[in-house]
Enzyme design. Structure first.
Site, mmCIF file in Angstrom:
data_model
loop_
_atom_site.group_PDB
_atom_site.id
_atom_site.type_symbol
_atom_site.label_atom_id
_atom_site.label_comp_id
_atom_site.label_asym_id
_atom_site.label_seq_id
_atom_site.Cartn_x
_atom_site.Cartn_y
_atom_site.Cartn_z
ATOM 1 N N GLU A 95 26.957 -17.623 -44.551
ATOM 2 C CA GLU A 95 28.120 -17.920 -44.462
ATOM 3 C C GLU A 95 26.745 -19.753 -43.775
ATOM 4 O O GLU A 95 26.167 -19.458 -42.444
ATOM 5 C CB GLU A 95 28.694 -17.647 -42.942
ATOM 6 C CG GLU A 95 29.461 -16.290 -43.187
ATOM 7 C CD GLU A 95 30.454 -15.957 -42.545
ATOM 8 O OE1 GLU A 95 31.556 -15.190 -42.550
ATOM 9 O OE2 GLU A 95 30.541 -16.295 -41.002
ATOM 10 N N CYS A 115 20.689 -10.371 -38.530
ATOM 11 C CA CYS A 115 20.345 -11.582 -37.286
ATOM 12 C C CYS A 115 19.554 -10.422 -36.283
ATOM 13 O O CYS A 115 20.533 -8.919 -36.542
ATOM 14 C CB CYS A 115 21.264 -12.353 -36.586
ATOM 15 S SG CYS A 115 19.643 -12.938 -35.316
ATOM 16 N N CYS A 119 22.432 -10.065 -29.700
ATOM 17 C CA CYS A 119 22.899 -10.736 -28.990
ATOM 18 C C CYS A 119 23.984 -10.303 -28.209
ATOM 19 O O CYS A 119 25.034 -9.850 -29.392
ATOM 20 C CB CYS A 119 22.935 -12.365 -28.150
ATOM 21 S SG CYS A 119 21.207 -12.608 -28.247
ATOM 22 N N GLY A 162 20.752 -15.526 -38.128
ATOM 23 C CA GLY A 162 19.740 -15.465 -37.796
ATOM 24 C C GLY A 162 18.905 -16.006 -37.029
ATOM 25 O O GLY A 162 18.939 -17.235 -36.283
ATOM 26 N N SER A 192 17.247 -23.835 -32.889
ATOM 27 C CA SER A 192 17.833 -22.960 -31.755
ATOM 28 C C SER A 192 16.524 -21.942 -32.329
ATOM 29 O O SER A 192 16.893 -20.972 -32.859
ATOM 30 C CB SER A 192 19.445 -23.156 -32.439
ATOM 31 O OG SER A 192 19.722 -22.093 -31.254
ATOM 32 N N SER A 221 18.303 -21.776 -26.573
ATOM 33 C CA SER A 221 19.079 -20.395 -26.077
ATOM 34 C C SER A 221 18.905 -19.973 -24.942
ATOM 35 O O SER A 221 18.221 -18.226 -25.077
ATOM 36 C CB SER A 221 19.684 -19.702 -27.647
ATOM 37 O OG SER A 221 20.389 -20.101 -28.197
ATOM 38 N N LEU A 222 19.300 -20.216 -23.460
ATOM 39 C CA LEU A 222 19.090 -19.697 -22.556
ATOM 40 C C LEU A 222 19.828 -18.574 -22.302
ATOM 41 O O LEU A 222 19.184 -17.834 -22.039
ATOM 42 C CB LEU A 222 18.829 -20.113 -21.143
ATOM 43 C CG LEU A 222 17.985 -20.011 -20.179
ATOM 44 C CD1 LEU A 222 16.514 -19.311 -20.317
ATOM 45 C CD2 LEU A 222 18.089 -21.104 -19.332
ATOM 46 N N CYS A 340 29.843 -21.270 -33.224
ATOM 47 C CA CYS A 340 29.165 -20.490 -32.756
ATOM 48 C C CYS A 340 29.188 -19.680 -31.846
ATOM 49 O O CYS A 340 30.117 -18.861 -31.390
ATOM 50 C CB CYS A 340 28.582 -21.542 -31.582
ATOM 51 S SG CYS A 340 27.081 -21.301 -30.823
#
EC number: 2.1.1.192
Length: 348
Positions: A95, A115, A119, A162, A192, A221-222, A340
């Site tokens: 995608e 991925c 997360c 990913g 990122s 990305s924290l 996102c």
């Protein structure tokens, strides 16, 4: 150059000239290949009609191809964002998203199929990692979106499916191609990462090797201001404490001269309290960097909540009072699961 199953996308001018010479053709034929690949955006070797038909057939018979992707579905959101489902040569689905804004077109590309980072708030990792993408598959996403909009991109962000730092060499090769062959400035490219232990120094060293200088933006990305909360949201953080992660960010700055920006997804009543904003300011204040906030975009099967506008605004003002430069990313393509955290390689 070995010709078995060569994909041409991702090869630069000198490599294409070498390919031509290796097959008994002139350097000029290599330059023609380069022009038709990167300026005209051809999908098939047979479309490069300026090349002798006999040579085209010979290349095809030897397993050489453009290395593009096949569009299998297209979703157009109410805000004109377009999500493309693209099929790879082995039948997997990628995608990628095109986001128009005035005279700008940002392309959000994927670096892997699936991925492995897991997360909790992201759809991509729900099915794990299938494989990493090759340079031709990354570059082909840009051409697919360019074709869908009939215009050239202004920006490219590695924020799709990913973890780019688990595919460093292919990602850097694609950045090199986008920059040198398609003419997209490095400063208009963002990579990122959620943070992978021991990869930031490697990224800096390889980027200097691949590109000569590092001008692209690295976005970290924290998503949480302390280790305990971050581990609950990002399982891989258990092996990469925030303190060490930020030390690596400083080392990256020393090596490249480029500051790292920070991304933070706001999850309603979970990491969006005033004290979280204060903690975040304590963490990143010394970097003089930009913080990009993202309001959570819902995904199936998760109970996270999108924060209210009031909570978002309070969070922003708290950071600003601490001298942090902050922006809020608009949720583009939300109605077509193109925003996102919503990308997933299963929707045919």
């Amino acid at each position: 150059m070995e010709s078995h199953k060569i994909q041409l996308l991702g090869l630069d001018l000198s490599q294409l000239e070498r390919l031509a010479l290796d097959h008994g053709e002139s350097l000029y034929r290599g330059r023609q290949l380069h022009q038709w690949l990167y300026q005209k955006g051809v999908d098939n070797l047979d479309d490069i009609t300026v090349l002798p038909k006999a040579w085209r057939n010979s290349l095809i018979q030897k397993g050489i191809s453009v290395g593009g992707l096949v569009e299998v579905n297209r979703f157009i959101a109410g805000d004109r964002t377009i999500k493309l489902l693209l099929s790879t040569g082995d039948g997997e689905i990628i995608e990628t998203v095109g986001i128009p804004s005035g005279n700008r077109l940002t392309i959000c590309v994927s670096s892997q199929i699936g991925c492995p980072m897991g997360c909790q708030f992201c759809a991509t990792g729900k099915d794990g990692l299938k494989r990493s993408l090759k340079v031709n598959e990354i570059v082909a996403q840009v051409f697919a979106v360019k074709k869908a909009f009939n215009r050239s991109p202004s920006n490219v962000v590695f924020m799709g499916m990913g973890e780019p730092l688990l595919n460093i060499e292919e990602v850097l090769s694609s950045i090199c191609c986008l920059n040198k062959d398609l003419g997209i400035g490095q400063r208009r490219i963002t990579v990122s990462t959620v943070g992978v232990k021991n990869t930031l120094p490697q990224l800096a060293e390889l980027a200097l090797q691949f590109l000569g200088s590092v001008q692209f933006t690295l976005a970290l990305s924290l998503h949480a201001p302390n280790q305990k909360l971050r581990e609950s949201l990002i399982p891989s953080a258990q092996n990469y404490p925030i303190k060490l992660l930020l030390e690596d960010c400083r080392h990256y700055l020393d090596l490249t001269g480029r500051r790292v920006s920070f991304e933070y997804i706001l999850l309603g009543h979970l990491n969006d309290h005033i004290e979280h904003a204060e903690e975040l300011a304590d963490l990143v204040g010394g970097f003089q960097s930009h913080v990009n906030l993202i309001a959570y975009n819902p995904i199936d099967g998760e109970s996270f909540q999108r924060p209210s506008n009031q909570r978002v605004n309070i969070f922003i003002k708290t950071l600003q009072k601490r001298g942090i430069v902050v922006s809020l990313r608009a949720s583009r393509g939300l109605d077509k699961n193109a925003a996102c955290g919503q990308l997933r390689s299963m929707n045919m």
